[in-house]
Design a protein around this motif. Structure first.
Motif, short mmCIF file in Angstrom:
data_model
loop_
_atom_site.label_atom_id
_atom_site.label_comp_id
_atom_site.label_asym_id
_atom_site.label_seq_id
_atom_site.Cartn_x
_atom_site.Cartn_y
_atom_site.Cartn_z
N ILE A 60 0.84 -1.20 0.00
CA ILE A 60 0.00 0.00 0.00
C ILE A 60 0.87 1.25 0.00
O ILE A 60 0.62 2.21 -0.75
N LEU A 61 1.91 1.27 0.81
CA LEU A 61 2.82 2.41 0.86
C LEU A 61 3.44 2.68 -0.51
O LEU A 61 3.53 3.83 -0.95
N SER A 62 3.88 1.64 -1.18
CA SER A 62 4.49 1.81 -2.50
C SER A 62 3.47 2.32 -3.51
O SER A 62 3.78 3.17 -4.36
N GLY A 63 2.24 1.81 -3.43
CA GLY A 63 1.21 2.25 -4.35
C GLY A 63 0.85 3.71 -4.17
O GLY A 63 0.49 4.40 -5.14
N ILE A 64 0.96 4.21 -2.96
CA ILE A 64 0.62 5.61 -2.69
C ILE A 64 1.46 6.57 -3.53
O ILE A 64 0.98 7.63 -3.96
N PHE A 65 2.70 6.18 -3.80
CA PHE A 65 3.62 7.10 -4.47
C PHE A 65 3.83 6.81 -5.96
O PHE A 65 4.63 7.48 -6.60
N ILE A 66 3.10 5.84 -6.51
CA ILE A 66 3.33 5.50 -7.91
C ILE A 66 2.92 6.63 -8.84
O ILE A 66 3.58 6.89 -9.85
N GLY A 67 1.84 7.34 -8.50
CA GLY A 67 1.40 8.46 -9.34
C GLY A 67 2.44 9.56 -9.39
O GLY A 67 2.74 10.11 -10.46
N LYS A 68 3.00 9.92 -8.24
CA LYS A 68 4.04 10.95 -8.19
C LYS A 68 5.27 10.53 -8.97
O LYS A 68 5.90 11.34 -9.65
N SER A 69 5.61 9.26 -8.88
CA SER A 69 6.79 8.76 -9.60
C SER A 69 6.58 8.86 -11.11
O SER A 69 7.49 9.26 -11.84
N LEU A 70 5.40 8.48 -11.57
CA LEU A 70 5.11 8.52 -13.01
C LEU A 70 5.01 9.96 -13.51
O LEU A 70 5.23 10.21 -14.70
N ALA A 71 4.68 10.88 -12.63
CA ALA A 71 4.63 12.29 -13.03
C ALA A 71 6.03 12.86 -13.23
O ALA A 71 6.22 13.83 -13.97
N LYS A 72 7.02 12.24 -12.59
CA LYS A 72 8.40 12.73 -12.67
C LYS A 72 9.21 12.06 -13.78
O LYS A 72 10.10 12.67 -14.35
#
Length: 360
Positions: A60-72
């Motif tokens: 769940i923690l990793s999924g929380i930041f996937i959107g931010k990662s893909l935006a970068k």
């Protein structure tokens, strides 16, 4: 060193989760020595309870930041990054651990053979703790591809994850070993759930709500009830995996409620800036994860064979402390002397002594 721009609650949550992971691995390692761990039922009960939510929490923690990662970063570069920080250390440390277990076969309680190297690719759960890194890499890559290339929306992702999750339960019930595929099926839903929650949980305007004692008191009875059922049901049928395998929907509810309660505790710790050492542990969670079994096994061997210590709680406490502190020391020594390649293919930026731990 903790940076001011890091989200403290993330480090706190990872700190809690990695300590629970260490507890299970160390307790089971002690159990395999033949010591009477059954005499300490409270330790075994804690081991069962902690199992119900700790790994879903990481996904769940990793999924929380996937959107931010893909935006970068574009998908290709992000996959390369995940290969560097997840799959590469998986190969390095799993090969190292299997090799040492083979060389020191007379002294360790792992039954290893040369053929076990093949498990690294196909059956990672047979290589002790390392399966998680392999699973997280595979789940992350698959999620990115379905999101960015197939354009699946979040609700489609959740539906896909739910179907995969139920399949994972079915193959467990039928005793079908799918190797690394099982972990993709089982944890995809939790990764997608993290993505669903990301907008709300990363909104600092909501932090005061998450860090309130009212939220804590609302979640507490749900957490206690879920853990009580998980423990008593598994004890009743004498199978620690019974609820997870045979009652998958209920297990998902118990796991998610456990994750929510842990997150609430992490937000409260952030609010009061308390137990900062737990943040340090969370910051180093990946580095602790890859080496803690080797460290705990070595310390247990010295205590039992060298010093004659056989008290189970004493062994557990000392090995747990060592499995936290020594891997952090190893990591920092490695960074100081330029051995960053033990943990990543990406050379650290700046002074070369600190490898960034990303929130993504």
């Amino acid at each position: 060193m903790l940076k001011n721009n890091r989200l403290a609650w993330v480090d706190y949550t990872r700190g809690i989760a990695i300590i629970l992971v260490l507890y299970r691995h160390i307790f089971e390692g002690i159990s395999r020595t033949g010591l009477p761990t059954a005499e300490y039922s409270y330790l075994e009960h804690a081991n069962i309870i902690f199992y119900s939510f700790r790994m879903p929490l990481f996904f769940i923690l990793s999924g929380i930041f996937i959107g931010k990662s893909l935006a970068k970063r574009p998908v290709g570069k992000l996959i390369a990054n995940k290969f560097s920080i997840l799959l590469y250390p998986y190969f390095v440390w799993s090969i190292l651990q299997v090799t040492l277990q083979l060389v020191l076969s007379k002294y360790v309680n792992a039954d290893r053979h040369a053929a076990d190297y093949a498990y690294i690719l196909f059956f990672p759960r047979r290589i002790d703790q390392f399966w998680y890194l392999y699973a997280l890499f595979n789940v992350t890559v698959l999620y990115m591809l379905t999101r960015e290339k197939l354009k699946l929306g979040i609700w489609q992702q959740l539906l896909l994850g739910a179907g995969m999750y139920l399949v994972s339960s079915y193959v467990t019930q039928k005793s079908i070993d799918l190797g690394f595929v099982y972990d993709i099926l089982h944890y995809y839903i939790f990764f997608a759930l993290g993505d669903l929650l990301s907008a709300r949980i990363l909104d600092q305007g909501n932090f005061s709500r998450f860090a309130s004692w009212k939220t804590f008191l609302l979640l507490l009875p749900v957490f206690v009830a879920g853990q009580f059922y998980f423990l008593t049901k598994n004890l009743e049928v004498n199978d620690n995996l019974y609820v997870e395998a045979w009652q998958p929907v209920l297990f998902a509810v118990i796991a998610v409620s456990g994750c929510a309660f842990m997150a609430c505790i992490a937000f409260l710790l952030q609010r009061y800036n308390a137990l900062r050492m737990l943040r340090v542990v969370g910051f180093h969670s990946l580095y602790i994860y890859v080496s803690h079994v080797l460290v705990a096994s070595a310390v247990r061997l010295v205590l039992m064979k060298g010093l004659g210590v056989t008290n189970v709680p004493v062994l557990l406490v000392i090995c747990l402390a060592a499995a936290i502190i020594i891997p952090i020391m190893i990591y920092n020594i490695a960074m100081h002397y330029g051995a960053w390649w033990l943990y990543s293919l990406e050379k650290p930026a700046g002074n070369g002594k600190t490898l960034a731990v990303q929130n993504a």
